[in-house]
Design an enzyme around this catalytic site. Structure first.
Site, mmCIF file in Angstrom:
data_model
loop_
_atom_site.group_PDB
_atom_site.id
_atom_site.type_symbol
_atom_site.label_atom_id
_atom_site.label_comp_id
_atom_site.label_asym_id
_atom_site.label_seq_id
_atom_site.Cartn_x
_atom_site.Cartn_y
_atom_site.Cartn_z
ATOM 1 C CG HIS A 136 -5.525 -1.988 -6.627
ATOM 2 N ND1 HIS A 136 -4.821 -1.063 -7.359
ATOM 3 C CD2 HIS A 136 -5.081 -1.881 -5.351
ATOM 4 C CE1 HIS A 136 -3.991 -0.432 -6.566
ATOM 5 N NE2 HIS A 136 -4.122 -0.906 -5.331
ATOM 6 C CD GLN A 149 -2.805 1.098 2.488
ATOM 7 O OE1 GLN A 149 -2.593 0.335 3.419
ATOM 8 N NE2 GLN A 149 -3.825 1.928 2.466
ATOM 9 C CG HIS A 197 -6.422 2.289 -2.776
ATOM 10 N ND1 HIS A 197 -5.638 2.707 -1.719
ATOM 11 C CD2 HIS A 197 -5.562 1.765 -3.683
ATOM 12 C CE1 HIS A 197 -4.371 2.455 -1.970
ATOM 13 N NE2 HIS A 197 -4.295 1.869 -3.159
#
Length: 134
Positions: A101, A93, A99
């Protein structure tokens, strides 16, 4: 706060493809040259990693993942996906905001068929043969 994902619209190149009240599915055209069609699902609230998501953010993430899949299937003729979270620096990260992907994969890529476990299966892995049992 100087977080890339807390200020999605601060980067004029970053595009919100669709969103819910809590999360957004985004793409950045300059990154399409490396991973065509790739995007991210990010919570709008600043949360450092996936383990801090609320139940509602999980729900919205799942909803956006389903929408992203339909969107990508309309846009590309890909054969698979890589979907995943990197958590912590050691986990890969690089931006300390959760987040997910979402990456469409194509058979003509150099690492086609390798999957996310490819590197941990390599003989040169520091953990040796134990990692092949994952």
């Amino acid at each position: 706060m100087d977080c890339l994902f807390c200020n999605i619209t601060a980067d004029p190149e970053q595009q919100i493809i669709f969103e819910t009240d809590l999360c957004a599915y985004i793409q950045k055209p300059s990154e399409q040259r490396v991973l065509e069609g790739s995007g991210l699902i990010v919570p709008k609230r600043h949360v450092s990693d996936v383990f801090g998501l609320t139940a509602e953010e999980w729900r919205d993430t799942q909803q956006l993942l389903v929408r992203a899949k339909a969107y990508l299937e309309e846009m590309y003729e890909h054969e698979g996906y890589t979907v995943g979270w990197n958590t912590g620096i050691v986990g890969g990260q690089s931006i300390p905001h959760a987040h997910l992907h979402v990456i469409p994969r194509f058979s003509d890529e150099p690492l086609s068929g390798k999957g996310i476990r490819y590197w941990i299966k390599q003989k040169n892995n520091k953990r040796g043969t134990m990692s092949t049992k994952l």
